[in-house]
Design a protein around this motif. Sequence first.
Motif, PDB file in Angstrom:
ATOM      1  N   ALA A  25      36.693 -61.684 -51.491  1.00  0.00           N
ATOM      2  CA  ALA A  25      37.336 -61.266 -52.960  1.00  0.00           C
ATOM      3  C   ALA A  25      35.961 -60.541 -53.285  1.00  0.00           C
ATOM      4  O   ALA A  25      35.221 -58.940 -54.134  1.00  0.00           O
ATOM      5  N   ASP A  26      34.695 -61.802 -53.239  1.00  0.00           N
ATOM      6  CA  ASP A  26      33.467 -60.530 -54.292  1.00  0.00           C
ATOM      7  C   ASP A  26      32.406 -60.846 -53.089  1.00  0.00           C
ATOM      8  O   ASP A  26      31.898 -61.812 -52.720  1.00  0.00           O
ATOM      9  N   GLY A  27      31.893 -59.816 -52.300  1.00  0.00           N
ATOM     10  CA  GLY A  27      31.265 -59.614 -51.031  1.00  0.00           C
ATOM     11  C   GLY A  27      29.544 -60.044 -51.758  1.00  0.00           C
ATOM     12  O   GLY A  27      28.690 -60.617 -51.029  1.00  0.00           O
ATOM     13  N   THR A  28      29.274 -59.939 -52.904  1.00  0.00           N
ATOM     14  CA  THR A  28      27.771 -60.029 -53.240  1.00  0.00           C
ATOM     15  C   THR A  28      27.958 -62.111 -53.559  1.00  0.00           C
ATOM     16  O   THR A  28      26.536 -62.682 -52.538  1.00  0.00           O
ATOM     17  N   LEU A  29      29.112 -62.924 -53.390  1.00  0.00           N
ATOM     18  CA  LEU A  29      28.757 -64.414 -53.061  1.00  0.00           C
ATOM     19  C   LEU A  29      28.829 -64.849 -52.121  1.00  0.00           C
ATOM     20  O   LEU A  29      28.174 -65.695 -51.751  1.00  0.00           O
ATOM     21  N   PHE A  30      29.424 -63.521 -51.107  1.00  0.00           N
ATOM     22  CA  PHE A  30      28.941 -64.190 -49.388  1.00  0.00           C
ATOM     23  C   PHE A  30      28.139 -63.781 -49.127  1.00  0.00           C
ATOM     24  O   PHE A  30      27.467 -64.514 -48.048  1.00  0.00           O
ATOM     25  N   GLU A  31      27.176 -62.697 -49.557  1.00  0.00           N
ATOM     26  CA  GLU A  31      25.862 -62.449 -49.118  1.00  0.00           C
ATOM     27  C   GLU A  31      25.109 -63.522 -49.783  1.00  0.00           C
ATOM     28  O   GLU A  31      24.440 -64.150 -48.856  1.00  0.00           O
ATOM     29  N   PHE A  32      25.328 -63.664 -50.557  1.00  0.00           N
ATOM     30  CA  PHE A  32      24.543 -65.324 -51.890  1.00  0.00           C
ATOM     31  C   PHE A  32      24.568 -66.114 -50.495  1.00  0.00           C
ATOM     32  O   PHE A  32      23.257 -66.752 -50.323  1.00  0.00           O
ATOM     33  N   TRP A  79      36.756 -57.372 -39.463  1.00  0.00           N
ATOM     34  CA  TRP A  79      35.771 -56.801 -40.581  1.00  0.00           C
ATOM     35  C   TRP A  79      35.997 -56.355 -41.807  1.00  0.00           C
ATOM     36  O   TRP A  79      35.245 -56.332 -42.875  1.00  0.00           O
ATOM     37  N   VAL A  80      37.309 -55.784 -42.356  1.00  0.00           N
ATOM     38  CA  VAL A  80      37.655 -54.933 -43.437  1.00  0.00           C
ATOM     39  C   VAL A  80      37.861 -56.502 -43.719  1.00  0.00           C
ATOM     40  O   VAL A  80      37.070 -56.760 -45.133  1.00  0.00           O
ATOM     41  N   ALA A  81      38.278 -57.585 -44.258  1.00  0.00           N
ATOM     42  CA  ALA A  81      38.481 -58.813 -44.687  1.00  0.00           C
ATOM     43  C   ALA A  81      37.069 -59.451 -45.191  1.00  0.00           C
ATOM     44  O   ALA A  81      37.307 -60.246 -45.916  1.00  0.00           O
ATOM     45  N   LEU A  82      36.546 -59.129 -44.785  1.00  0.00           N
ATOM     46  CA  LEU A  82      34.992 -59.991 -44.925  1.00  0.00           C
ATOM     47  C   LEU A  82      33.813 -58.716 -45.326  1.00  0.00           C
ATOM     48  O   LEU A  82      33.065 -59.648 -46.612  1.00  0.00           O
ATOM     49  N   PHE A  83      33.959 -57.557 -44.672  1.00  0.00           N
ATOM     50  CA  PHE A  83      32.747 -57.040 -45.799  1.00  0.00           C
ATOM     51  C   PHE A  83      33.879 -55.765 -45.785  1.00  0.00           C
ATOM     52  O   PHE A  83      32.773 -54.820 -46.535  1.00  0.00           O
ATOM     53  N   GLN A  84      34.640 -54.715 -46.286  1.00  0.00           N
ATOM     54  CA  GLN A  84      35.252 -54.851 -47.057  1.00  0.00           C
ATOM     55  C   GLN A  84      35.409 -52.825 -45.974  1.00  0.00           C
ATOM     56  O   GLN A  84      35.033 -52.115 -47.113  1.00  0.00           O
ATOM     57  N   LYS A  85      34.737 -52.840 -45.064  1.00  0.00           N
ATOM     58  CA  LYS A  85      33.903 -51.777 -43.952  1.00  0.00           C
ATOM     59  C   LYS A  85      34.817 -52.563 -42.343  1.00  0.00           C
ATOM     60  O   LYS A  85      34.959 -52.994 -42.236  1.00  0.00           O
ATOM     61  N   GLN A  86      35.015 -50.591 -41.670  1.00  0.00           N
ATOM     62  CA  GLN A  86      35.815 -51.478 -40.459  1.00  0.00           C
ATOM     63  C   GLN A  86      34.678 -50.924 -39.674  1.00  0.00           C
ATOM     64  O   GLN A  86      32.859 -50.918 -39.880  1.00  0.00           O
ATOM     65  N   MET A  87      34.310 -51.644 -38.639  1.00  0.00           N
ATOM     66  CA  MET A  87      33.011 -51.230 -37.875  1.00  0.00           C
ATOM     67  C   MET A  87      32.451 -50.047 -37.483  1.00  0.00           C
ATOM     68  O   MET A  87      33.832 -49.588 -37.139  1.00  0.00           O
ATOM     69  N   ASP A  88      31.368 -49.661 -36.879  1.00  0.00           N
ATOM     70  CA  ASP A  88      31.354 -47.830 -36.980  1.00  0.00           C
ATOM     71  C   ASP A  88      32.126 -47.379 -35.345  1.00  0.00           C
ATOM     72  O   ASP A  88      31.814 -46.668 -35.643  1.00  0.00           O
ATOM     73  N   SER A  89      32.047 -48.807 -34.731  1.00  0.00           N
ATOM     74  CA  SER A  89      32.225 -48.161 -33.058  1.00  0.00           C
ATOM     75  C   SER A  89      32.706 -49.515 -32.099  1.00  0.00           C
ATOM     76  O   SER A  89      31.668 -50.394 -32.415  1.00  0.00           O
TER      77      SER A  89
END
Length: 159
Positions: free
Chosen positions: A2-9, A74-84
């Motif tokens: 839900a909140d990437g900042t909390l996960f990063e912290f 990757w989208v579920a975790l970081f809201q973006k796809q892996m680049d390649s």
Amino acid sequence: MADGTLFEFLHTEMVAELCAHDPDPGPGGVKLNLAVLEGVGFRVGQALGERLSREMLALREELDVLKFLCKDLWVALFQKQMDSLRTNHQGTYILQDNCFPLLVRMAAGSQYVEEAPKFLAFPCGLLRGALSTLGIESLVSASVAALPACKFQVLIQKS
């Protein structure tokens, strides 16, 4: 998440706690701390793999499973796809993320490249755990040449 900042912290605090637990670990201590962090990632990856793959039809091919990780996980975790995603069609896959969210804050200086492996142990375990849940035993390693980009190498274990 839900909140990437909390996960990063949370991730940063896990790394800091494990590395501060033994201030002078010696040559084998760092690997033990990273193994603990990778083990936590493995368990989280197993749970995420179970939860996310419920909605998917049975993934039969290795490549389909890796695509699932690069897109859905990757989208579920970081809201973006892996680049390649690249493969040699012999059981080795390279997953590239050119702007890995857990390394973005470190990208300010090249002196942090040496610290990056500490921050990649958890995601390596996460990928390995998700693959394990989906029926693929693997070895996952990560490398960083320039921040915030990183590469994950997935080596499929044939039984």
